[in-house]
Design an enzyme around this catalytic site. Structure first.
Site, mmCIF file in Angstrom:
data_model
loop_
_atom_site.group_PDB
_atom_site.id
_atom_site.type_symbol
_atom_site.label_atom_id
_atom_site.label_comp_id
_atom_site.label_asym_id
_atom_site.label_seq_id
_atom_site.Cartn_x
_atom_site.Cartn_y
_atom_site.Cartn_z
ATOM 1 N N LYS A 246 -3.750 -8.880 -7.462
ATOM 2 C CA LYS A 246 -4.377 -7.603 -7.123
ATOM 3 C C LYS A 246 -3.851 -6.550 -8.084
ATOM 4 O O LYS A 246 -2.647 -6.287 -8.141
ATOM 5 C CB LYS A 246 -4.077 -7.199 -5.679
ATOM 6 C CG LYS A 246 -4.850 -5.954 -5.251
ATOM 7 C CD LYS A 246 -4.765 -5.723 -3.754
ATOM 8 C CE LYS A 246 -5.598 -4.515 -3.352
ATOM 9 N NZ LYS A 246 -5.550 -4.280 -1.891
ATOM 10 N N ARG B 65 -10.637 -5.339 -7.918
ATOM 11 C CA ARG B 65 -9.348 -5.505 -8.613
ATOM 12 C C ARG B 65 -8.574 -6.704 -8.073
ATOM 13 O O ARG B 65 -7.362 -6.775 -8.229
ATOM 14 C CB ARG B 65 -8.517 -4.230 -8.504
ATOM 15 C CG ARG B 65 -8.252 -3.743 -7.077
ATOM 16 C CD ARG B 65 -7.397 -2.494 -7.105
ATOM 17 N NE ARG B 65 -7.122 -2.019 -5.757
ATOM 18 C CZ ARG B 65 -6.314 -1.012 -5.469
ATOM 19 N NH1 ARG B 65 -5.690 -0.384 -6.442
ATOM 20 N NH2 ARG B 65 -6.123 -0.628 -4.227
ATOM 21 N N ASP C 12 -16.369 -7.164 4.985
ATOM 22 C CA ASP C 12 -15.853 -7.585 3.683
ATOM 23 C C ASP C 12 -14.338 -7.487 3.628
ATOM 24 O O ASP C 12 -13.727 -7.930 2.657
ATOM 25 C CB ASP C 12 -16.497 -6.801 2.528
ATOM 26 C CG ASP C 12 -16.252 -5.314 2.611
ATOM 27 O OD1 ASP C 12 -16.116 -4.810 3.724
ATOM 28 O OD2 ASP C 12 -16.220 -4.638 1.565
#
Length: 589
Positions: free
Chosen positions: A74, A32, A291
């Site tokens: 986001k 997202r 990540d």
């Protein structure tokens, strides 16, 4: 035509593919988060001798006369990597991210910034699993629990403290919430996981070209598209994050070996400093894998984060944090992420004449020291003992070891304890007492320090009443600490000669914030903005009151200041008891 080309990126956060729906590593990524553009902001022309015409080409100004920023949305919608989800963010999580990133910036810890927060008023909503008012942490055993009968009181408290970090539960209801979008800004959003993904593709190409075994030919590797993509990504990271150290000295000659080595060195230092900053201010990222770790050593992805209330080395808000992402384990997690970065750059080292085994060992051995030193330095600074030599450092290490045990057993409040200790240092400052030896102080003197440290009903930094043994231990610790503080200041004053020496309380004041963005504060603010609507409630949710958000935003701007009387009353206090067990506050999924 459009002014932007939005994109999301795939990531390889772990060096295997079971976190990718396709089993290849190509389908795991920004679910997202969508980058929409980059902007170049010129520095002040007053400090530059360029003519006006030179400012027409903004790209040419970077990095000497301009800064460069990537804009990322986001919660703007679906991406190729959203794995069946809607790609949206709800107002609750967006408020948390907006405020936390700005709070972290004001705290002096490297972070992405929040540019804007836009809510979908009377528009889109999303339904998310969350916690009802009755969701609580699992009950903990009491001191008189027969299952603990074989342990002494100290051991019982340690066991109960440990169990408290595990007493979490998943959401128990579905809630319809307003959607929102946050625009976050950074010089880049290059994650270690991005380089990891390209490195894995190089390895897979090597295996394929060598019939299942890695091909030894460096020339063959450099000719593959997979290798070129990895090296391009490395140069991009160097250009955006480490221009002067890892890009400018090496780009003209295309010295990829030198650039890769410099990139590792820079990332090692920045990530260690960032994690040390987290420890200093009591921040738990919650899901600190590769990540969620930027190559530039910048805090990002404010999802299951939390600022400490009750100290425990394994504290974390997220139900999935486990021990490996717990508060004091974050330096280890940062080191593990750095190790992934090193492994990801080894194909570049090998392909350009370097010895990957030697580079790996040198970098990881050095990083162990850098990460350890970053935390040790933070703890010395929090105690005001950063001005001495090796003896002072050793004393600080022992003092922290003793206090860590008491904070854990008596459930100390991380923010309050260190700020109260700062007030003690200021009131009983070696800089104004004129006394240098421990024998100069009376027992009443140290008793006064203990009284000040323990504050009042709201600011007492311990959630559990101190036992006689613990109180005596704390009193002895204060005396030993203050003797070390006076000696450290005396030593620093001698070294500085006639130059004025900053009193230790000033260093402590800059290291120990008075206000951090605790979850119980955030819950109150975002609940006013959007309380959410459960399926069983036929009435529309009210909300729309952003006064709490604005109030916290003002509080976050200067976390080291004393603040107003109202801010002190509302926010400089222990967490309410009920918040320490409430789902969505004490813990979250």
């Amino acid at each position: 035509e459009t002014w932007a080309t939005p994109y999301a990126l795939s990531i390889m956060g772990r060096r295997y593919t079971n976190n990718c729906p396709y089993g290849t590593g190509d389908g795991y990524g920004d679910g997202r988060a969508i980058s929409v553009g980059e902007i170049v902001v010129p520095h002040s022309r007053d400090d530059d001798d360029r003519g006006d015409d030179d400012y027409d080409d903004y790209d040419a100004l970077y990095p000497h006369a301009a800064s460069r920023h990537e804009l990322q949305l986001k919660g703007a919608g679906r991406t190729p990597f959203c794995r069946g989800a809607d790609g949206r963010a709800v107002l609750r999580s967006s408020i948390r991210e907006f405020l936390a990133s700005e709070a972290m910036h004001a705290l002096g810890v490297s972070t992405t910034r929040a540019l804007s927060l836009v809510v979908s008023e009377e528009g889109d909503t999303s339904t998310r699993p969350w916690y009802s008012g009755s969701a609580k942490a699992r009950e903990l055993p009491k001191m008189d629990d027969p299952r603990l009968a074989q342990y002494d009181d100290r051991q019982k408290r340690e066991i109960i403290s440990q169990l408290a970090t595990q007493a979490k539960s998943d959401p128990d209801m579905m809630v319809e919430e307003k959607c929102a979008m946050t625009t976050r800004v950074a010089s880049s959003f290059v994650r270690i996981g991005h380089l990891d993904l390209f490195a894995r593709r190089v390895e897979m190409a090597q295996m394929k070209g060598g019939g299942g075994k890695k091909s030894p030919s460096k020339e063959d590797v450099k000719e593959t598209s997979q290798y070129r993509e990895l090296e391009d990504m490395m140069w991009h990271a160097c250009y955006r994050e480490y221009y002067r150290d890892a890009y400018a000295p090496y780009w003209e000659t295309r010295d990829a070996l030198g650039a890769a080595t410099a990139l590792m060195e820079g990332a090692m230092t920045r990530i260690a400093k960032m994690v040390g900053g987290w420890i200093r201010v009591g921040f738990v990222q919650g899901n600190f894998n590769a990540d969620n770790c930027l190559v530039g050593g910048r805090t990002m992805d404010y999802g299951p984060f939390g600022f400490l209330d009750v100290y425990h080395p394994l504290s974390a808000k997220w139900t999935g944090s486990g021990e490996h992402f717990g508060f004091m384990n974050q330096p280890n997690a940062g080191y593990a992420n750095f190790a992934v970065l090193v492994e990801s750059l080894l194909p570049v080292i090998d392909a350009n004449g370097g010895d990957s085994d030697v580079v790996r060992d040198e970098m990881l051995n050095k990083a162990q020291t850098i990460f350890t030193d970053a935390v040790d330095e933070v703890m010395r600074t929090k105690m005001g003992l950063d001005c001495g030599g090796d003896d002072s450092a050793k004393e600080a290490e022992e003092l922290w070891g003793e206090m860590e045990q008491l904070l854990k057993i008596a459930r100390g409040d991380w923010t309050l304890f260190w700020r109260q200790l700062t007030y003690v240092a200021a009131e009983y400052s070696p800089a104004k007492s004129g006394k240098e030896s421990a024998g100069s102080y009376t027992s009443d003197y140290y008793d006064g320090m203990l009284t000040m440290l323990l504050g009042d009903e709201d600011t007492n930094p311990f959630y559990d009443a101190l036992t006689t043994e613990n109180r005596a231990g704390l009193r002895a610790w204060i005396e030993r600490w203050h003797v070390a503080l006076a000696e450290c200041y005396r030593s620093a004053s001698e070294r500085s000669g006639d130059a004025p020496t900053s009193p230790p309380e000033e260093t402590m004041r800059r290291a120990n914030p008075k206000y951090t963005l605790r979850e119980w504060m955030l819950v109150e603010a975002y609940s006013k903005a959007d309380p959410g609507k459960s399926p069983m409630n036929p009435f529309p949710a009210k909300g729309g009151d952003y006064s709490g958000v604005h109030e916290l935003f003002e509080l976050c701007k200067d976390p080291y200041a004393e603040g107003s009387a109202e801010q002190h009353r509302k926010y400089y206090r222990r967490a309410p008891d009920e918040s320490l067990r409430a789902g969505g506050t004490a813990f979250m999924s």
